[in-house]
Design a protein around this motif. Sequence first.
Motif, short mmCIF file in Angstrom:
data_model
loop_
_atom_site.label_atom_id
_atom_site.label_comp_id
_atom_site.label_asym_id
_atom_site.label_seq_id
_atom_site.Cartn_x
_atom_site.Cartn_y
_atom_site.Cartn_z
N LEU A 295 -115.01 -30.28 -80.47
CA LEU A 295 -115.97 -29.19 -80.27
C LEU A 295 -116.97 -29.54 -79.17
O LEU A 295 -117.21 -28.73 -78.26
N LEU A 296 -117.53 -30.73 -79.23
CA LEU A 296 -118.53 -31.14 -78.24
C LEU A 296 -117.91 -31.27 -76.86
O LEU A 296 -118.49 -30.81 -75.86
N MET A 297 -116.74 -31.86 -76.77
CA MET A 297 -116.09 -32.00 -75.46
C MET A 297 -115.73 -30.63 -74.88
O MET A 297 -115.80 -30.42 -73.66
N GLY A 298 -115.36 -29.69 -75.75
CA GLY A 298 -115.08 -28.34 -75.29
C GLY A 298 -116.31 -27.68 -74.68
O GLY A 298 -116.23 -26.99 -73.66
N ARG A 299 -117.46 -27.91 -75.31
CA ARG A 299 -118.71 -27.35 -74.76
C ARG A 299 -119.00 -27.94 -73.39
O ARG A 299 -119.41 -27.23 -72.47
N LEU A 300 -118.80 -29.24 -73.24
CA LEU A 300 -119.04 -29.86 -71.94
C LEU A 300 -118.10 -29.30 -70.88
O LEU A 300 -118.51 -29.04 -69.74
N SER A 301 -116.85 -29.08 -71.24
CA SER A 301 -115.90 -28.52 -70.28
C SER A 301 -116.31 -27.11 -69.88
O SER A 301 -116.21 -26.73 -68.71
N VAL A 317 -112.13 -46.01 -70.09
CA VAL A 317 -113.16 -45.04 -69.71
C VAL A 317 -112.60 -43.64 -69.97
O VAL A 317 -111.44 -43.35 -69.66
N TRP A 318 -113.45 -42.78 -70.55
CA TRP A 318 -113.02 -41.43 -70.92
C TRP A 318 -113.84 -40.38 -70.17
O TRP A 318 -115.04 -40.52 -70.02
N THR A 319 -113.17 -39.31 -69.76
CA THR A 319 -113.89 -38.11 -69.33
C THR A 319 -113.91 -37.15 -70.51
O THR A 319 -113.14 -37.30 -71.48
N ALA A 324 -111.33 -34.84 -75.15
CA ALA A 324 -111.03 -33.62 -75.91
C ALA A 324 -109.55 -33.58 -76.28
O ALA A 324 -109.19 -33.31 -77.44
N ALA A 325 -108.69 -33.86 -75.31
CA ALA A 325 -107.25 -33.83 -75.58
C ALA A 325 -106.85 -34.93 -76.57
O ALA A 325 -106.06 -34.69 -77.50
N GLU A 330 -105.22 -36.43 -82.16
CA GLU A 330 -105.38 -37.28 -83.34
C GLU A 330 -105.81 -36.48 -84.56
O GLU A 330 -105.31 -36.70 -85.67
N ALA A 331 -106.76 -35.56 -84.36
CA ALA A 331 -107.28 -34.79 -85.48
C ALA A 331 -106.20 -33.90 -86.08
O ALA A 331 -106.03 -33.84 -87.31
#
Length: 981
Positions: A295-301, A317-319, A324-325, A330-331
């Motif tokens: 959810l949070l990564m989707g908002r950032l995108s 290192v993650w973007t 998000a992917a 995993e979820a």
Amino acid sequence: MTGITDFDSLRRAMAENSEQPEGPARNARAEQLLVEAEKLNIPLAVIEALGHQLKVYNYSSEKAKMFVPFARLLRMWDERPEDFDEYETHSLHWVFKWMSAGMLDQPHIPLASVEKWLGEMEHRYRLAGHSERAVRSAEFSVAAHVGDVARAERAFGAWLAADRDSMADCQACELHGQGWWQAERGRDAEALELWAPVLEGAYTCAHEPHTVLASSLVPLLRLGRLEEARAHHLRGFRLVRAMESMRGAYADHVEFCALTGNEARGLELLAERPAYFTDEGHPRSKLEFLSVVVLLMGRLSELGLGGQQVPGPAGRVWTAAELAAHARGEALALAARFDERNGTSHVSERARARMAQRPLVERLPLGVRAVRPAPSVVAPPVPVQEAAEPELSDLLVEARRLSDTLQPHAMEAWAAVARAAEGVELDARDRAEIVDHEAMGRGPEGAETFERAAELYAEAGDPGEALAARARAAYVRALAGDVDEALAAVADPYDRVLALYAEGGTEVRQAAGVLMGRARILMRRVHEADGPVAESVLTETETAVRELLALVDGRTGDDVRLAARIAEGHAMLAELAAHSGNAEAGAELFARAAAEFVAAGLPWFAVEYEARLAGLAHHLGDLVEAERALRAALEHGGAHLEPVGRAQLHLQLAEVVGGREQAEEAAEHALEAAHWADEAGESPTLGAWARHQLGGFLVRQGRWAEAAEVLESALADLSAETHGDGAVVQTQWWLGDCLSELGEHRAAAERRLQAAEIARHWPEQHDHATLAHLAAESLGQAGLPAEADQAYVRAGELWRSLGNVHGLVRSLRARAWLALRTEDGTEAARELMTGAVEECADALGLTDDEEARGRLVVELGHTHRQFGDLLARSASEDADDDSIRAALEEALCQMAEAVAVFVALGDDALHARTGAELAAGWLETDLGRPADAAARARAVLRAYADGEAEVDVEGGGDETVRARRAEAGQLLQVAEEQKDR
């Protein structure tokens, strides 16, 4: 050496381990202690060690380890139940509930096994004579998890209908579960009503109100109760931050950040708990955590920040887009495992719904520093074929309308005209206006462009506007710092426009433009003066302004520009009056200018002068007018206010409102100030000061957890160089108070000592002494008596140097109590308390001030009272009877002294006197003197019955009176019984 030599040492070791932070280290220690317990060859020792292991596993990320020790405990119970004492028998049945929930949270355990276990639990509870309440609660959890709503509702009703007994979850946990179901079914208001007793502190436990605060966040947002949601986040996150086992509640706080425009804070939360991405011991909470990460990564995108680096699983290192992917994969894989086990799609549906949520609030300021990420990718412009460009003629009409009425977006409109006019043949007038507004947009660098506009106006046959443009060119030279050159440049346009106007060759608007330019240049001399402004400068400037007003007054008609000239002229006179020392006149003129701007339909121009008016009104002590002006400025600025200006206005209003003890509203304005300062990029400066103020207002309201979060955030940016060391000390002081109220005494001591270290360099040492004293209190409450005594010594020396007898006496008394807690510290405690009495007596002999004497007498009375309590407490049960009696006799003498001192003070010390009288009475009973004890009890009853205290006892006017009477009655009864023996 393990130190485990017998059952008692094992129990001490388990108790010590229970106090350690949650996590693998505590779990490993529990495993070692089980090995040590097995060596003792005592069945109950093994049972207790297994129970301890179960508990630490349950309150950690390694919940999956619970099943092995429980299976062993259950086997031991079935084989030899007589090895279990009453407590361990209760504990064994209690943790059946943990096993049910624990199995449900592990997707590798078949649902049939969970159902079988539920039946086993029901059978064993029935054999033990327990209510089915806990069983039905467990059944409800199973049904809700798999999505069987009908069964869940039936079990929910049966859960509530069954009697509460010793096996039922604590009231706080039950209310959490009941409220969770209401929120799950869309009944948010009902959920919050159920949770209210937990939120208000009526029911608590190891995990409450932690989980209720977390669970309440989204329901509060959905109901629009934003202030409560903010408070619950700040208060609740502080509770779960250090608890490893609360990944699910932690996820709720990350979700809250994603739904309220606080994406940056959400990233901070992820960074604090990197292990939450990978811990496998509790799969269900891992699923919850990964879902909100998506959810949070989707908002950032969506904000154009998919390429931003973010915290994620260790090792790479993650973007935001990559995480998000990864988290989604995993979820959903984890959710699929649960659904495969359960035979439904419910868990996956819930996970997808959580990931796909839309923000519930565009931006909810929290008061803590977390600047909203700025989009790194700008949305592409709308293609030309989809939006036809307006005609140039229409653009000119609109631009002239906006500029003639001084609308905020006039400059943008003229920029659009300039773009549309490229390559188009225009007449001189149109070109003049375009260049004129281009110059306005260039600020101090626009002088040459204004000169070109003047040439075009002259070419168009408008000599008055050409002169006005030259005056504007002169003014921007003044803005660039060359006032003398600007005055020389405006002299010719000034002379020529007056002559032209007199001949009828131009209109009042153009003449006013030149006169306003000249007045503005003269005002620059006032602004740039180093020190007091010369009288001649003030006089020349005022003359120029009044000339402008005389020209325009009565000639404005419907011309908004001319109305604005008059308003600005009065604002200039206001500033000149303030510079001349006439603040009252300045305030009146600023008020007049602001009112004129509003009347002209230009409220956004009034903001600057309302802010100036507020400053003068505050200086004059007219806080009502200051508050009115600030509110008006915020109202009139509306959407046109720049973030930094809005922050400054809210901060000023917070200070004014806070000054009249309206801490709640003041906190709202300080919160807004912090938010807008962050938006303006002023977090380390203006934002830190706003958070400092906000924390103080929250402290005033007793909102300790929220205040602590805000103050800790402020301290990250506050500096003595920027904000002054006084602000740093005050913030540390407030934070120490918060931590003390929250029971974090060691941390409170650290903050207070840090503040004291800064204050020790100040010329005035009262704050240093107070902080040292408070630090000593915190150290004592943190269980560090040696450090506390050292701090009290430091405080006492400071109090003595300041001549503050009260502080000195209290430090001595505190040291006496600390000494009593040490081995063989009784004599030291006596000496310190004797010293406190002597300090009071000496001070009384040196002062003739009646008010000071009264305060010292009260201090003396309390010192005698505490001396008596200390002596009574020093009578060790292990001592011989004569020693105990001697200590009690000495204590009684001190109590009698206290009573005598308080009697001399009359009604003002009535409650202190009766308290000492009752304490003396109980000592009389300990010494076997019931008649004397009864006499003291009757004296207390008589003191209140005789009207010495003017209180409405029956109406509940004074709790102290009721308590004293009740205690006197108990003392009298004990004394009478003692007589009869």
